[in-house]
Structures are given as C-alpha cells and as structure tokens.
Design an enzyme around this catalytic site. Structure first.
Site, PDB file in Angstrom:
ATOM      1  N   SER A 160      38.349  69.778  53.302  1.00 18.04           N
ATOM      2  CA  SER A 160      39.189  70.117  53.911  1.00 18.04           C
ATOM      3  C   SER A 160      39.304  68.919  54.417  1.00 18.04           C
ATOM      4  O   SER A 160      40.688  68.467  55.401  1.00 18.04           O
ATOM      5  CB  SER A 160      38.396  71.261  55.117  1.00 18.04           C
ATOM      6  OG  SER A 160      36.883  69.958  54.790  1.00 18.04           O
ATOM      7  N   ASP A 162      33.126  71.808  65.510  1.00 23.61           N
ATOM      8  CA  ASP A 162      33.225  71.035  64.830  1.00 23.61           C
ATOM      9  C   ASP A 162      33.523  69.089  64.851  1.00 23.61           C
ATOM     10  O   ASP A 162      34.220  68.720  65.815  1.00 23.61           O
ATOM     11  CB  ASP A 162      35.384  71.418  64.714  1.00 23.61           C
ATOM     12  CG  ASP A 162      35.466  70.741  62.888  1.00 23.61           C
ATOM     13  OD1 ASP A 162      34.576  69.493  62.774  1.00 23.61           O
ATOM     14  OD2 ASP A 162      36.476  70.859  62.751  1.00 23.61           O
ATOM     15  N   HIS A 194      35.596  67.373  60.947  1.00 25.69           N
ATOM     16  CA  HIS A 194      37.476  66.978  61.269  1.00 25.69           C
ATOM     17  C   HIS A 194      38.229  66.246  62.208  1.00 25.69           C
ATOM     18  O   HIS A 194      36.901  65.939  62.981  1.00 25.69           O
ATOM     19  CB  HIS A 194      37.917  68.477  61.188  1.00 25.69           C
ATOM     20  CG  HIS A 194      37.765  69.240  59.749  1.00 25.69           C
ATOM     21  ND1 HIS A 194      36.645  70.032  59.723  1.00 25.69           N
ATOM     22  CD2 HIS A 194      37.646  69.161  58.783  1.00 25.69           C
ATOM     23  CE1 HIS A 194      36.432  70.653  58.618  1.00 25.69           C
ATOM     24  NE2 HIS A 194      37.006  69.959  57.834  1.00 25.69           N
TER      25      HIS A 194
END
Ligand SMILES: *[C@@H]1O[C@H](CO)[C@@H](O)[C@H](O)[C@H]1NC(C)=O
Length: 354
Positions: free
Chosen positions: A104, A327, A330
């Site tokens: 990702s 998160d 990312h």
C-alpha cells in the site's frame, strides 16, 4: 545604501542559486540529501480536485485541522529539484507505461502521481479501472498508462494443503512486469507482520520449509530472488527499473527524539535538519546491498531518510479509522509521496539511469 546592499546580495544569491540549480540538475548532485523548507506555493495540488483519491489518504477531507504539513518542499543540498510539470510529463512519456509494484506504500505513491497528473491536466480525459489487484490510470489521448499492481512481497505466496507458503525463491507474477517501460518496486512492511496480519503459514526456501525465520533475513532472501529475476528477465533498453526505498513509519516517538510521543498523532512539523536521530533503517541497508549486487541497473529512489524527517506527514487519526485505526505508516495526500514522485520525475528525465 544598506537596503541597496542587501537587495543586491539577494539578487546575487538568487542568481547563484539559479545557476547552481541548472548545473546540478544534470550531474553530481545527490537529490536525496537535503532538508525540508517551508514553501508557500505548496502543496502541488488541491486534493479536493482529485476526485478519485482514496479515503485513507484524504486527510483534509477526514478532518485534519492543521495545514503546515502541506507546505514543505524538499530542498537538496547541492541543487534544486525541477518543479514537477504534469503537462510535460504526458508529452514526454506519450505511449509509455509506468507500473508501481508493491504494497500500500506503492498505492500511496501511485495515487499521488495520478492526482499530480490529473490536477495538472484537468481537462484531459482519463480512465481509471481495476482488475483484480491491478489498477490502471490512463490518459487515452496520450496513451500514457500509470499502473499499480498490488504485490506485498514480490515473491510468491502459494496455497498448499499444509497451508499458505511464502516461497522465497519463486516469482510467478513477474510475467506481468515484462514489456512495461518503467517499473517502480517496493516491499518491506508485510515482512514484519505476525499473528492475524501475517498472510502465510510457512516459509519455503529451496526444498526446505520453515515455521518462521528472522524477518530481515527472509526479506534479504526474497529481495535477492527479485534481483535475480530482474537481471535475468528484463532488457534494460526496454525497461527501466526503480526501487522505491523503504518508507519509514512513525509509531515510536523515541525514534525521532521525543520519547514521550506514543505515535504520530498531533505532529505538525518535520524533524529539523538533515539527520534522523534513530539513524539508518535496517531494511534500507538490505535494499542497498541487494541493489548493489545486481548486474542490471536498478535506480534507488532513496526516500527513506527524507521521509523519516516527516513525522508530521502521516494520516494518524485522519486516515481510515480515527483512533481505532491510527495510521502512522501511510502518508496524507497531498503530501510526502508527491516529493517521491518529483524525485522519480527528476530521475526519469535524466537520460541515464545511474
Ligand atoms: C540515501 O540517502 C541518505 C541521506 O542522504 C544517505 O545517508 C544514504 O547513504 C543514501 N543511500 C544510498 C544508497 O545512496
């Protein structure tokens, strides 16, 4: 007179800066060494104008209140980066295919590039489609394809009676990499997963099966398999190969010199300076060694250090799930991956790869 002196100095300095930039944008400047500087003209695009952006990267829409993180430009020490030109990109790479292959974090960089290209060419029709793990973004008028192939390990995972086997010396998915003009690979984060998030039950190397192994060692073996595959199967005249360096996470405040920070929430400024307190990332050293051993050129997008400095760049609670799904891995878009793409663009428009 004083004022005159100062403005003359400013003019001379900016001229020097200009000349310097021109000279070094061709050769001899390590574009990955530098610092983050505030730049009021940033970000490179308005994320609200990128309608297909994934929710997990769309921090502003998810309610992130601070905006300084959008305002930083990467300034290499020895030169200036060419400003990204999304119109030039389409003309220059007419008929070309670009594929990001990885987890990702590759999705993050692919999404950034598609937003950069679309917002720079808002009236140029595009198509976006997904088939299985392959996402394709294309501008039919230019026949430019920007693709993302989800592939967390690069080597294979095969379902067997004994369970799911991570095969350290097998790359079946390589078939789809042949014939692509620019390949940008990445793998790291999934090698660390254990428990429920670990998508394999056994590791195989040659004829031997293992229940587990040191993850950095497994990573190195897998990357070596990838390197051999590239060396054996790709023609450097057709395909240019890049490796997106390890993207660091910021789950641990101690790593950036703030032992009281438990994660990246509330971080609004980069780490000051050129150096990250915790030093090199262990996986980064493995990547360097493997790339070095290859017989065909693979260009390292050496984004690890510059991203380590951006503890402010993650979605934290403004990603997919608030406090339930913090998160710090990312990156918000617009944001840090836009710089990765500026660096990729700088590398692409140079004639030679290394
Ligand atoms: C990557 O960049 C960092 C920071 O400039 C540097 O310390 C490191 O040596 C670089 N690695 C490679 C392989 O060039």
């Amino acid at each position: 007179m004083d004022i005159f002196g100062i403005s003359t100095l400013v003019i001379v300095l900016s001229l020097l800066h200009h000349v310097h930039g021109d000279v070094t944008s061709t050769k001899g400047c390590d574009i990955f060494q530098g610092k983050w500087v505030y730049d009021a003209s940033y970000p490179l695009y308005n994320s609200a104008k990128c309608s297909f952006i994934e929710k997990e990267f769309d921090c502003l829409k998810n309610g992130r209140p601070d905006k300084y993180y959008l305002k930083y430009r990467w300034q290499p020490t020895g030169c200036s980066l060419t400003r990204f030109n999304g119109q030039d990109f389409l003309q220059r790479f007419r008929g070309k295919s670009i594929m990001f292959v990885g987890d990702s974090l590759s999705l993050n960089q692919w999404q950034s590039l598609t937003c950069m290209l679309h917002t720079a060419n808002p009236h140029t029709p595009y198509k976006l489609f997904r088939i299985g793990g392959l996402s394709t973004f294309t501008f039919p008028a230019y026949n430019v394809k920007v693709m993302f192939s989800r592939n967390a390990f690069l080597v294979d995972i095969i379902a067997t009676k004994a369970g799911r086997v991570l095969k350290l010396d097998s790359i079946e998915s390589g078939k789809m990499w042949k014939g692509i003009d620019f390949l940008i690979f990445n793998t790291w984060h999934w090698w660390l997963h254990s428990g429920r998030k670990q998508p394999w039950d056994l590791i195989q190397e040659g004829n031997r099966l293992y229940k587990d192994m040191d993850r950095l060692v497994a990573y190195k073996k897998g990357l070596n398999t990838w390197a051999r595959w590239i060396d054996t199967n790709l023609d450097p005249k057709k395909t240019r190969v890049f490796f997106q360096g390890v993207s660091p996470d910021h789950n641990n405040g101690g790593d950036w010199g703030e032992p009281t920070a438990k994660h990246c929430e509330g971080q609004m400024r980069p780490v000051v300076g050129h150096q990250y307190p915790a030093g090199s990332h262990p996986a980064e050293l493995v990547v360097e060694r493997v790339l070095h051993s290859m017989s065909k050129p693979a260009y390292l997008l050496n984004v690890t250090t510059l991203s380590q400095l951006r503890k402010d760049g993650h979605p934290s609670v403004y990603g997919h799930g608030g406090h339930r799904d913090m998160d710090c891995s990312h990156w918000c878009l617009a944001g840090v991956p836009d710089t990765w793409n500026q660096l990729l663009y700088a590398a692409l428009i140079k004639r030679k790869t290394n």
